[in-house]
Scaffold this motif. Structure first.
Motif, PDB file in Angstrom:
ATOM      1  N   PRO A 217      68.447  14.434 -36.852  1.00 55.98           N
ATOM      2  CA  PRO A 217      69.312  13.900 -37.916  1.00 55.98           C
ATOM      3  C   PRO A 217      69.803  14.964 -38.898  1.00 55.98           C
ATOM      4  CG  PRO A 217      67.433  12.457 -37.584  1.00 55.98           C
ATOM      5  CD  PRO A 217      67.178  13.688 -36.764  1.00 55.98           C
ATOM      6  N   LEU A 218      69.022  16.026 -39.109  1.00 54.14           N
ATOM      7  CA  LEU A 218      69.430  17.081 -40.039  1.00 54.14           C
ATOM      8  C   LEU A 218      70.290  18.159 -39.370  1.00 54.14           C
ATOM      9  CD1 LEU A 218      66.229  17.746 -42.214  1.00 54.14           C
ATOM     10  CD2 LEU A 218      67.991  16.009 -42.472  1.00 54.14           C
ATOM     11  N   GLY A 219      70.489  18.061 -38.066  1.00 56.35           N
ATOM     12  CA  GLY A 219      71.268  19.080 -37.376  1.00 56.35           C
ATOM     13  C   GLY A 219      70.479  20.333 -37.064  1.00 56.35           C
ATOM     14  N   ILE A 220      69.154  20.199 -36.929  1.00 57.58           N
ATOM     15  CA  ILE A 220      68.281  21.319 -36.591  1.00 57.58           C
ATOM     16  C   ILE A 220      68.044  21.292 -35.089  1.00 57.58           C
ATOM     17  CG2 ILE A 220      65.955  22.273 -36.871  1.00 57.58           C
ATOM     18  CD1 ILE A 220      65.958  21.069 -39.707  1.00 57.58           C
ATOM     19  N   HIS A 221      68.505  22.324 -34.376  1.00 59.45           N
ATOM     20  CA  HIS A 221      68.493  22.307 -32.914  1.00 59.45           C
ATOM     21  C   HIS A 221      67.585  23.356 -32.289  1.00 59.45           C
ATOM     22  CE1 HIS A 221      71.745  19.525 -33.380  1.00 59.45           C
ATOM     23  NE2 HIS A 221      72.586  20.431 -33.834  1.00 59.45           N
ATOM     24  N   ALA A 243      65.768  30.302 -41.099  1.00 64.84           N
ATOM     25  CA  ALA A 243      65.885  30.087 -42.544  1.00 64.84           C
ATOM     26  C   ALA A 243      66.959  29.044 -42.850  1.00 64.84           C
ATOM     27  CB  ALA A 243      66.201  31.408 -43.244  1.00 64.84           C
ATOM     28  N   ARG A 244      68.072  29.091 -42.111  1.00 63.80           N
ATOM     29  CA  ARG A 244      69.139  28.118 -42.338  1.00 63.80           C
ATOM     30  C   ARG A 244      68.674  26.694 -42.037  1.00 63.80           C
ATOM     31  NH1 ARG A 244      74.543  30.976 -39.670  1.00 63.80           N
ATOM     32  NH2 ARG A 244      74.642  32.791 -41.087  1.00 63.80           N
ATOM     33  N   ASP A 245      67.875  26.545 -40.981  1.00 67.93           N
ATOM     34  CA  ASP A 245      67.402  25.206 -40.634  1.00 67.93           C
ATOM     35  C   ASP A 245      66.359  24.703 -41.618  1.00 67.93           C
ATOM     36  OD1 ASP A 245      69.096  24.907 -38.497  1.00 67.93           O
ATOM     37  OD2 ASP A 245      67.617  25.430 -36.972  1.00 67.93           O
TER      38      ASP A 245
END
Length: 364
Positions: A217-221, A243-245
């Motif tokens: 859901p957060l766009g963490i792949h 770090a971005r995720d």
């Protein structure tokens, strides 16, 4: 006159409504920050260092999000923007966040006995989910690291006697206090929460649950989360994120569990995370424990842990200087990865310098 009303209200709304920024596949970028204050921050975070001795501050990544936009990013060494970095005990706060989704599904309550979900705790039937989230299991646990390995419960859990089934290893410890009555930081408590989650969501959902519940859901792949030999996520230590995720999790928490139009975490769960443990008595720990997060709050007998930052600052913290700071009053999320072996890195110093560099410059 009636034709002018829509235009009037449009202008009024444009002045009073602030559009929120949310990351899509990538973070959008905000204004570039420069100047002496930024230079001072970089001098502290990225000093010249002799890595052969592993002495002094080593920052692998420093990233700043303001109001949902990326405004600063720097990497060092082998770490890059696409490198999933070992988070160490930030994993604990990630497990709390995953549990928050299950809580929102109505699958457990904070005062549920952990025994309801984890039968290995038969010797400790009074322990609740809230107790574990406060690191207040009452189990006689020694959270010593590589500098005192012989008496360390956590070293034994991760690397020797307990590594096959970390939660069961923890559950077999004796009590030193009644559950919920005393804080003692414990990686074992976090791994028992992970084992309980397996029953809470079911064995079928569990292997993918951190991804389906939180990361996707957060766009963490590109998240990696290791398990022990029993298939239980090592919630104490072994999650890896870029770090971005990780900053996406910080933005979720900064906005009280909301992601876009979806309330992913119940507000009362986030409030619980950010409330100090009632039976905490200040000691040498660097911050005040909340619900598997760390708080910049005053408690009886101790001043604010990080006086250079606002009192609403809270954080996910890990071994050797891993940190994600969330500062709602400044609309800031700061992610810092590092490899600090000697205690030179100080949370308050980085926060103080980062606020000087970013807070005053990003105000409208």
């Amino acid at each position: 006159m009636s034709k002018g009303l829509p235009l009037f209200f449009t202008l009024l709304l444009s002045l009073t409504v602030h559009a929120e920024n949310w990351p899509a596949e990538q973070w959008s970028t905000g204004p570039t920050v420069t100047g002496p204050a930024l230079q001072a921050l970089e001098t502290y975070a990225f000093p010249t260092r002799d890595d052969t001795t592993r002495q002094g501050i080593r920052t692998d990544a420093l990233l700043v999000i303001h109001d949902g936009q990326l405004i600063y990013e720097r990497y060092a060494g082998p770490t890059r923007a696409d490198t999933p970095h070992l988070t160490w005990s930030i994993s604990k706060s990630l497990m709390s966040t995953v549990l928050g989704v299950a809580y929102g599904e109505g699958l457990f309550k904070l005062q549920d006995p952990v025994l309801k979900f984890y039968p290995a705790l038969a010797k400790h039937p009074a322990m609740t989910m809230a107790d574990l989230l406060h690191w207040a299991s009452g189990l006689d646990w020694q959270e010593d690291y590589e500098y005192a390995p012989l008496k360390s419960s956590v070293v034994a859990m991760l690397y020797t006697r307990g590594r096959q089934d970390m939660a069961t290893f923890t559950a077999n410890h004796d009590e030193y206090a009644q559950p919920g009555q005393a804080f003692r930081y414990s990686s074992g408590d976090s791994n028992m929460l992970s084992a309980a989650l397996k029953s809470i969501v079911g064995a079928t959902r569990y292997p993918d649950y951190p991804w389906t519940a939180l990361f996707d859901p957060l766009g963490i792949h590109n998240a990696v989360w290791e398990t022990d030999a029993s298939g239980t996520f090592v919630a104490s230590s072994y999650a890896y994120l870029t770090a971005r995720d990780l900053a996406r999790v910080g933005l979720l928490m900064a906005r009280d569990g909301r992601w876009g139009d979806r309330q992913l975490l119940p507000k009362d769960w986030v409030a619980f995370n950010r409330e100090p443990f009632a039976h905490y008595h200040a000691n040498e720990d660097d911050a005040v424990p909340g619900g598997h997060w760390w708080l910049n709050r005053t408690v009886e007998g101790a001043a604010q842990p990080w006086p250079g930052a606002p009192a609403d600052t809270f954080a996910a913290l890990g071994h050797w200087g891993q940190a994600m700071y969330v500062i709602p009053s400044e609309n800031l999320v700061i992610v810092r990865y590092g490899d600090d072996r000697d205690g030179h890195y100080q949370h308050n110093e980085l926060l103080k310098l980062a606020l000087k560099a970013f807070a005053a410059k990003v105000q409208p």
